[in-house]
Motif scaffolding. Structure first.
Motif, mmCIF file in Angstrom:
data_model
loop_
_atom_site.group_PDB
_atom_site.id
_atom_site.type_symbol
_atom_site.label_atom_id
_atom_site.label_comp_id
_atom_site.label_asym_id
_atom_site.label_seq_id
_atom_site.Cartn_x
_atom_site.Cartn_y
_atom_site.Cartn_z
ATOM 1 N N GLY A 239 -13.595 -3.035 -11.298
ATOM 2 C CA GLY A 239 -13.102 -1.747 -10.808
ATOM 3 C C GLY A 239 -13.223 -1.594 -9.304
ATOM 4 O O GLY A 239 -12.847 -0.563 -8.751
ATOM 5 N N VAL B 56 -11.660 1.267 -3.882
ATOM 6 C CA VAL B 56 -10.904 0.323 -3.065
ATOM 7 C C VAL B 56 -11.550 0.270 -1.697
ATOM 8 O O VAL B 56 -11.793 1.308 -1.085
ATOM 9 C CB VAL B 56 -9.427 0.734 -2.874
ATOM 10 C CG1 VAL B 56 -8.639 -0.414 -2.256
ATOM 11 C CG2 VAL B 56 -8.793 1.145 -4.174
ATOM 12 N N GLY C 285 -4.865 -0.166 -12.619
ATOM 13 C CA GLY C 285 -6.092 0.606 -12.829
ATOM 14 C C GLY C 285 -5.974 2.067 -12.432
ATOM 15 O O GLY C 285 -6.884 2.856 -12.657
ATOM 16 N N ASP D 90 -3.206 -8.362 -5.853
ATOM 17 C CA ASP D 90 -4.185 -7.279 -5.645
ATOM 18 C C ASP D 90 -3.540 -5.932 -5.952
ATOM 19 O O ASP D 90 -4.137 -5.068 -6.604
ATOM 20 C CB ASP D 90 -4.653 -7.224 -4.175
ATOM 21 C CG ASP D 90 -5.522 -8.404 -3.775
ATOM 22 O OD1 ASP D 90 -6.088 -9.064 -4.657
ATOM 23 O OD2 ASP D 90 -5.621 -8.652 -2.547
ATOM 24 N N LEU E 178 -12.636 3.965 -9.938
ATOM 25 C CA LEU E 178 -11.940 2.927 -9.193
ATOM 26 C C LEU E 178 -12.401 3.019 -7.742
ATOM 27 O O LEU E 178 -12.464 4.103 -7.184
ATOM 28 C CB LEU E 178 -10.442 3.261 -9.268
ATOM 29 C CG LEU E 178 -9.376 2.209 -9.216
ATOM 30 C CD1 LEU E 178 -9.604 1.154 -10.280
ATOM 31 C CD2 LEU E 178 -8.017 2.870 -9.413
ATOM 32 N N ARG F 40 -2.959 -5.404 -9.680
ATOM 33 C CA ARG F 40 -4.220 -5.106 -10.355
ATOM 34 C C ARG F 40 -4.651 -3.668 -10.086
ATOM 35 O O ARG F 40 -5.053 -2.940 -10.987
ATOM 36 C CB ARG F 40 -5.325 -6.052 -9.857
ATOM 37 C CG ARG F 40 -5.575 -7.255 -10.763
ATOM 38 C CD ARG F 40 -6.875 -7.950 -10.376
ATOM 39 N NE ARG F 40 -6.915 -8.335 -8.959
ATOM 40 C CZ ARG F 40 -6.440 -9.495 -8.506
ATOM 41 N NH1 ARG F 40 -5.912 -10.381 -9.325
ATOM 42 N NH2 ARG F 40 -6.514 -9.780 -7.217
ATOM 43 N N LEU F 41 -4.546 -3.273 -8.817
ATOM 44 C CA LEU F 41 -4.965 -1.928 -8.437
ATOM 45 C C LEU F 41 -4.108 -0.882 -9.143
ATOM 46 O O LEU F 41 -4.616 0.086 -9.719
ATOM 47 C CB LEU F 41 -4.861 -1.770 -6.912
ATOM 48 C CG LEU F 41 -5.152 -0.395 -6.320
ATOM 49 C CD1 LEU F 41 -6.559 0.066 -6.683
ATOM 50 C CD2 LEU F 41 -5.001 -0.424 -4.797
ATOM 51 N N SER G 238 0.833 -1.211 0.000
ATOM 52 C CA SER G 238 0.000 0.000 0.000
ATOM 53 C C SER G 238 0.864 1.256 0.000
ATOM 54 O O SER G 238 0.362 2.356 0.171
ATOM 55 C CB SER G 238 -0.920 -0.009 1.229
ATOM 56 O OG SER G 238 -0.169 -0.269 2.400
ATOM 57 N N HIS H 24 -11.858 -2.931 -5.826
ATOM 58 C CA HIS H 24 -10.649 -3.632 -5.390
ATOM 59 C C HIS H 24 -10.562 -3.797 -3.877
ATOM 60 O O HIS H 24 -11.157 -3.040 -3.120
ATOM 61 C CB HIS H 24 -9.406 -2.839 -5.813
ATOM 62 C CG HIS H 24 -9.228 -2.736 -7.294
ATOM 63 N ND1 HIS H 24 -8.339 -3.496 -7.989
ATOM 64 C CD2 HIS H 24 -9.847 -1.947 -8.208
ATOM 65 C CE1 HIS H 24 -8.394 -3.190 -9.282
ATOM 66 N NE2 HIS H 24 -9.307 -2.251 -9.436
ATOM 67 N N TYR H 25 -9.758 -4.791 -3.497
ATOM 68 C CA TYR H 25 -9.315 -4.966 -2.116
ATOM 69 C C TYR H 25 -7.796 -5.026 -2.187
ATOM 70 O O TYR H 25 -7.237 -5.273 -3.254
ATOM 71 C CB TYR H 25 -9.864 -6.262 -1.523
ATOM 72 C CG TYR H 25 -11.368 -6.281 -1.477
ATOM 73 C CD1 TYR H 25 -12.052 -5.753 -0.388
ATOM 74 C CD2 TYR H 25 -12.115 -6.801 -2.536
ATOM 75 C CE1 TYR H 25 -13.444 -5.749 -0.351
ATOM 76 C CE2 TYR H 25 -13.502 -6.795 -2.510
ATOM 77 C CZ TYR H 25 -14.160 -6.271 -1.412
ATOM 78 O OH TYR H 25 -15.520 -6.255 -1.375
ATOM 79 N N LEU H 26 -7.134 -4.847 -1.076
ATOM 80 C CA LEU H 26 -5.678 -4.909 -1.126
ATOM 81 C C LEU H 26 -5.147 -5.793 -0.010
ATOM 82 O O LEU H 26 -5.175 -5.423 1.160
ATOM 83 C CB LEU H 26 -5.082 -3.499 -1.016
ATOM 84 C CG LEU H 26 -3.561 -3.395 -1.092
ATOM 85 C CD1 LEU H 26 -2.996 -4.139 -2.279
ATOM 86 C CD2 LEU H 26 -3.123 -1.941 -1.133
ATOM 87 N N ARG I 146 -18.667 -2.179 -15.148
ATOM 88 C CA ARG I 146 -17.630 -1.488 -14.368
ATOM 89 C C ARG I 146 -18.276 -0.468 -13.447
ATOM 90 O O ARG I 146 -19.281 0.153 -13.806
ATOM 91 C CB ARG I 146 -16.693 -0.712 -15.317
ATOM 92 C CG ARG I 146 -15.507 -1.488 -15.816
ATOM 93 C CD ARG I 146 -14.459 -0.530 -16.342
ATOM 94 N NE ARG I 146 -13.703 0.075 -15.255
ATOM 95 C CZ ARG I 146 -12.715 -0.536 -14.636
ATOM 96 N NH1 ARG I 146 -12.349 -1.742 -14.977
ATOM 97 N NH2 ARG I 146 -12.073 0.050 -13.646
#
Lengths: 107, 403
Positions: free
Chosen positions: B124, B234, B140, B133, B232, B136-137, B47, B126-128, B217
């Motif tokens: 679109g 998260v 985007g 992850d 996006l 991918r994030l 992160s 997301h989790y982290l 999306r």
């Protein structure tokens, strides 16, 4: 590329080929050098990659910043030659650098 | 017969346990089961620097393959554990294999809580948690787009800072009256709220997200009746312990796998360490589950020692860190239940520490750009020192000399 010489707490000397741009801490941890922990992953947050730099090298390294100096004060037996290995970046000029690992990290 | 220890989980805790077993001279077989396709790596940069693309995947790897090879640790990547057969001491894997164990260490970690609002499964969103992850994030995160972060905790705010650095328009929606409610007090929360707002993040507290909308999306977050643009989303709304394996094996769990101070579960052959455990902590005066590298590493060392027949106890004043923009925030201890706070330094200077006291005893600190105070507290807090509040706030008195 630079060859770093680590002297582990028990006196074992290990010569490691280090990758430019990586830190000395990463180099030590990934090569299983005993006594270097690097618990915070190299963000100058934990003082568990303390090492003593050979006296002849200390002036040849980029100076430590205030944060590093502050953390080192709380390391186990800090000396004039103390550095945090996560704050030293490997470069060609460091070829032959000798670092001794203290018997323990934090008091 | 060679004794065989099996570690379930290839995170910080699992990797540390493998290293500790060998460093302590364990001569039996060690197998580490990693559900992810890669060798254990550091999660904190996911992160932070890794999300920003400032460091490579190779550099967040904890140890290279050669390290495990040299230690004779068998690492099986890309397969999880499916079932523990305690009667016969056998572990069944998701890939259909099974292997016997003499001692088992559960270091299964935690997983993000998932959104339950309508539209949560749109593309679109997301989790982290994993490297995949983060990749991918990052793929985007395009300059100029709208990033909506659900949850103003450590992860949410770090992602917000990364979003700003990458030139996105960032909004943080927090359900509680303030951000960071679970980990710190009002002063620090306000400090970080102001920091993020100065950098251009829009933070809304007491926000109720009604749903996510879009065709395939996500394009809109519906919040308090308003439609907020979102390219996006998260969600950083906390984690839950990965304790299903233990639970299904009949081991007692309660917000984590229940272990004692020696990292033992109810089964003498099974230990647990890291985010997945609920363990006693004397500073908190109760059992708790910690989500931090420090705990993962220390519990792993303790479990490894005890799997080898040792008598180690685990009871720490945990420490945490978070990097947001150029601000380094470091904490030690547990502030829950404090009855007084003392400020040392001035928040305006961007360098200060906030101490938490319970009945006059120092139990926690939040140090902002102040590593000295952080390090001093790492030494002090485990000793439970009684502190004079006035002296504690006096920067002319060295911290170690206050008590």
């Amino acid at each position: 590329m630079a060859r770093l010489i680590f002297i582990e707490p028990d006196g074992t000397q290990r010569s490691i080929e280090a990758v430019n741009g990586h830190t000395v801490m990463e180099t030590a941890v990934k090569n299983g050098i005993k006594g270097i922990l690097g618990d915070c992953g190299g963000t100058c947050s934990c003082s568990t990659c303390h090492c003593y730099v050979a006296a002849e090298w200390i002036d040849r390294l980029p100076a430590k910043d205030d944060d590093e100096a502050d953390l080192l004060e709380f390391a186990w037996e800090p000396r004039e030659t103390s550095r945090l290995a996560c704050q030293i970046t490997v470069a060609d000029e460091l070829d032959g650098l000798v670092l001794r690992i203290p018997e323990q990290q934090l008091p | 017969m060679t004794e065989r220890f099996v570690i379930v989980g290839g995170g910080q805790s699992g990797a540390q346990a493998a290293a500790s077993l060998r460093e302590s001279g364990f001569a039996g077989a060690v197998t580490m089961i990693c559900a992810e396709p890669e060798l254990p790596y550091q999660r904190p940069p996911l992160s932070k620097k890794f999300l920003l693309g400032e460091i490579s995947a190779e550099r967040i790897e904890l140890r290279p393959a050669s390290y495990y090879r040299n230690l004779d640790v068998e690492v099986r990547t890309g397969t999880g554990a499916r079932r523990i057969e305690r009667e016969t001491k056998r572990l069944h894997l998701t890939n259909g294999d099974s292997l016997p164990y003499d001692k088992l260490l559960l270091a299964t970690g935690s997983r993000p809580r998932v959104l339950s609002v309508p539209g949560a499964d749109l593309a679109g969103v997301h989790y982290l948690r994993t490297k995949a992850d983060a990749e991918r994030l990052r793929a985007g995160m395009t300059t100029g787009q709208h990033l909506v972060v659900l949850g103003g905790g450590y992860i949410g705010l770090e992602i917000a800072a990364a979003g700003i650095a990458l030139g996105l328009r960032v909004m943080v929606l927090e359900a509680a009256p303030r951000v960071l409610g679970r980990v710190t007090g009002t002063l620090i929360a306000e400090h970080f709220t102001a920091l993020h707002r100065r950098r251009g993040v829009e933070i809304r507290c007491c926000a109720t997200v009604e749903g996510l909308e879009g065709t395939r999306r996500v394009s809109t977050v519906r919040c308090d009746g308003e439609a907020l643009p979102a390219d996006l989303v998260v969600a950083g709304i906390g984690v839950a312990a990965c304790d299903t394996l233990a639970r299904e094996a009949g081991l007692p769990c309660d917000d984590g796998i229940i272990v004692d101070s020696k990292c033992r579960t109810a089964d003498p052959a099974i230990f647990a360490a890291g985010d997945c455990t609920s363990h006693p902590n004397s500073l908190a005066g109760r059992r708790l589950r910690l989500e931090c590298v420090h705990n993962a590493v220390e519990q792993a060392k303790c479990a490894a020692a005890n799997m080898m027949g040792g008598h180690s106890d685990h009871d720490i004043a945990p420490w945490f860190w978070s990097d947001q923009y150029e601000t380094k925030w470091q904490s030690v201890g547990l502030s829950a239940g404090h009855d007084a706070t003392v400020l040392r330094g001035n928040p305006v200077d961007e360098r200060f520490a906030l101490f938490y006291l319970t009945k006059g005893v120092l139990t926690a600190v939040d140090a902002v750009n102040s590593p000295r105070d952080f390090m001093a507290c790492r030494r002090l807090i485990p000793q439970r020192p009684a502190m004079n509040a006035q002296r504690l706030g006096d920067t002319s008195i060295p911290l170690l000399e206050v008590a």
